[in-house]
Design a protein around this motif. Structure first.
Motif, PDB file in Angstrom:
ATOM      1  N   VAL A 189      71.232  25.526 110.224  1.00 27.78           N
ATOM      2  CA  VAL A 189      72.275  25.220 109.250  1.00 27.78           C
ATOM      3  C   VAL A 189      71.570  25.072 107.901  1.00 27.78           C
ATOM      4  O   VAL A 189      70.727  24.195 107.740  1.00 27.78           O
ATOM      5  CB  VAL A 189      73.026  23.923 109.595  1.00 27.78           C
ATOM      6  N   CYS A 212      77.099  26.576 102.400  1.00 29.80           N
ATOM      7  CA  CYS A 212      76.536  26.284 103.713  1.00 29.80           C
ATOM      8  C   CYS A 212      76.710  27.488 104.618  1.00 29.80           C
ATOM      9  O   CYS A 212      77.777  28.119 104.649  1.00 29.80           O
ATOM     10  CB  CYS A 212      77.227  25.070 104.321  1.00 29.80           C
ATOM     11  N   GLN A 242      75.611  28.818 108.763  1.00 26.23           N
ATOM     12  CA  GLN A 242      74.994  28.503 110.057  1.00 26.23           C
ATOM     13  C   GLN A 242      74.828  29.785 110.868  1.00 26.23           C
ATOM     14  O   GLN A 242      75.697  30.664 110.848  1.00 26.23           O
ATOM     15  CB  GLN A 242      75.801  27.451 110.822  1.00 26.23           C
ATOM     16  N   HIS A 265      78.285  28.953 116.054  1.00 26.15           N
ATOM     17  CA  HIS A 265      79.310  27.928 116.224  1.00 26.15           C
ATOM     18  C   HIS A 265      80.618  28.339 115.553  1.00 26.15           C
ATOM     19  O   HIS A 265      80.629  29.166 114.637  1.00 26.15           O
ATOM     20  CB  HIS A 265      78.824  26.598 115.640  1.00 26.15           C
ATOM     21  N   MET A 269      82.816  23.995 111.526  1.00 22.36           N
ATOM     22  CA  MET A 269      81.890  23.528 110.494  1.00 22.36           C
ATOM     23  C   MET A 269      82.491  22.332 109.775  1.00 22.36           C
ATOM     24  O   MET A 269      83.723  22.149 109.744  1.00 22.36           O
ATOM     25  CB  MET A 269      81.571  24.660 109.508  1.00 22.36           C
ATOM     26  N   SER A 283      86.766  19.623 107.916  1.00 24.51           N
ATOM     27  CA  SER A 283      86.265  20.428 109.019  1.00 24.51           C
ATOM     28  C   SER A 283      87.114  21.680 109.147  1.00 24.51           C
ATOM     29  O   SER A 283      88.338  21.635 108.976  1.00 24.51           O
ATOM     30  CB  SER A 283      86.296  19.646 110.326  1.00 24.51           C
ATOM     31  N   SER A 303      86.306  28.433 103.621  1.00 29.16           N
ATOM     32  CA  SER A 303      85.549  29.048 104.698  1.00 29.16           C
ATOM     33  C   SER A 303      85.870  30.537 104.754  1.00 29.16           C
ATOM     34  O   SER A 303      86.874  30.942 105.346  1.00 29.16           O
ATOM     35  CB  SER A 303      85.898  28.373 106.028  1.00 29.16           C
ATOM     36  N   CYS A 315      76.301  19.479 105.428  1.00 28.26           N
ATOM     37  CA  CYS A 315      77.084  20.439 106.192  1.00 28.26           C
ATOM     38  C   CYS A 315      76.631  20.344 107.647  1.00 28.26           C
ATOM     39  O   CYS A 315      75.451  20.063 107.919  1.00 28.26           O
ATOM     40  CB  CYS A 315      76.833  21.836 105.638  1.00 28.26           C
ATOM     41  N   SER A 347      77.630  21.927 111.911  1.00 22.60           N
ATOM     42  CA  SER A 347      78.412  22.860 112.717  1.00 22.60           C
ATOM     43  C   SER A 347      78.349  22.447 114.177  1.00 22.60           C
ATOM     44  O   SER A 347      77.432  21.725 114.599  1.00 22.60           O
ATOM     45  CB  SER A 347      77.910  24.298 112.550  1.00 22.60           C
ATOM     46  N   GLN A 375      77.028  17.934 116.942  1.00 20.07           N
ATOM     47  CA  GLN A 375      77.000  18.669 115.696  1.00 20.07           C
ATOM     48  C   GLN A 375      75.556  18.806 115.217  1.00 20.07           C
ATOM     49  O   GLN A 375      74.735  17.920 115.442  1.00 20.07           O
ATOM     50  CB  GLN A 375      77.833  17.943 114.642  1.00 20.07           C
TER      51      GLN A 375
END
Lengths: 113, 111
Positions: free
Chosen positions: A4, A23, A25, A29, A32, A48, A68, A91, A93, A102
Motif C-alpha cells: 500500500v 493511494c 495498493q 484487495h 480501501m 471506505s 476511487s 490509507c 486496504s 487491513q
C-alpha cells in the motif's frame, strides 16, 4: 514490493489551499480506507470504498472528498485546508469489508501553516 | 457501539524482561481481534488475527491470546527492536463500519 503506497509522504501547505493525497495498493484487495491519526496517535476512520462504491462515510467536513477510480486506487482531496487538518492520514486496504485484517500505507504527514 | 481499551498506555522494559500488554473490548458479539505494530513514521503493520476465545498465535517473541473479554500480547525476552506502539482493533459487525482501534501501548525496550 510496496503493498500500500501513499504519495506524498510529507505535505506542507498554507491554510486555505486545496491538496490531494493518492493511494495505491497492489494486494488485489477490493476495499480501501482513509484514516486520520491525530496527535494522540488515535486512528479514526474517515471513508471506505468497496469495489469503487463508497460504503463508509464518517462525520468529516465536506471539504474532504474521496475518489476511487478503480479498486486499486483511492485518493483524498481536501479543499480549503484548515489548521485542524494537520495530522497523519493513512490509507489501508483489505479483502472484503468486515473481519479481514487491513494493511496500511506509511501515511501522509500533512502540516498546515 | 464497540469500545477498545488498551493498557498500559506506555511500558518500559529492560532487554530480556518479559511482560504482557492488555486489550479489553466491549462488542455486541465477538468477531475476532487484530494486533498491529506501529513504528514511528510508519503505518500499522499487521501482526495477528484471533477469531475465537482460547485461540493463540505466535510470532518470534510475541504471543497473542484471546478470551471473551480481552486479549493479551505477551512479549518474551524482548529486544530493543521490539520497541514500537502496539495497537489492537476489533472488526465491525457490518461491512458498513470500520475497525475500532484502541489507543495503543507504547513499548520501549532498553538494552
Amino acid at each position: 514490493d510496496t503493498a500500500v503506497s501513499q504519495t506524498p509522504k510529507y505535505l506542507v501547505t498554507q491554510m486555505g489551499n486545496d491538496k490531494s493525497i493518492k493511494c495505491e495498493q497492489n494486494l488485489g484487495h477490493d476495499t480501501m480506507y482513509w484514516y486520520k491519526q491525530d496527535s494522540k496517535k488515535f486512528l479514526k476512520i474517515m471513508f471506505s470504498y468497496n469495489n469503487k462504491e463508497l460504503i463508509i462515510n464518517e462525520t468529516v467536513p465536506n471539504r474532504f472528498s474521496p475518489k476511487s477510480p478503480d479498486k486499486a486506487h483511492l485518493n483524498l482531496h481536501i479543499n480549503s485546508l484548515e489548521l485542524g487538518d494537520s495530522a497523519v492520514y493513512f490509507c489501508a486496504s483489505s479483502r472484503g469489508t468486515s473481519n479481514q485484517p487491513q494493511h496500511f500505507g506509511d501515511g501522509t504527514r500533512l502540516s498546515i501553516l | 457501539e464497540d469500545q477498545v481499551t488498551q493498557s498500559p498506555e506506555a511500558l518500559r522494559l529492560q532487554e530480556g524482561e518479559s511482560s504482557s500488554l492488555n486489550c479489553s473490548y466491549t462488542v455486541s458479539g465477538l468477531r475476532g481481534l487484530f494486533w498491529y505494530r506501529q513504528d514511528p513514521g510508519k503505518g500499522p503493520e499487521f501482526l495477528f488475527t484471533l477469531y475465537s476465545a482460547g485461540e493463540e498465535k505466535e510470532k518470534e517473541r510475541l504471543k497473542a491470546t484471546l478470551t471473551k473479554k480481552e486479549s493479551f500480547l505477551h512479549i518474551t525476552a524482548p529486544k530493543p527492536e521490539d520497541s514500537a506502539t502496539y495497537l489492537c482493533a476489533v472488526p465491525p459487525d457490518t461491512g458498513r463500519r470500520a475497525l475500532t482501534f484502541g489507543s495503543g501501548t507504547r513499548l520501549q525496550v532498553q538494552p
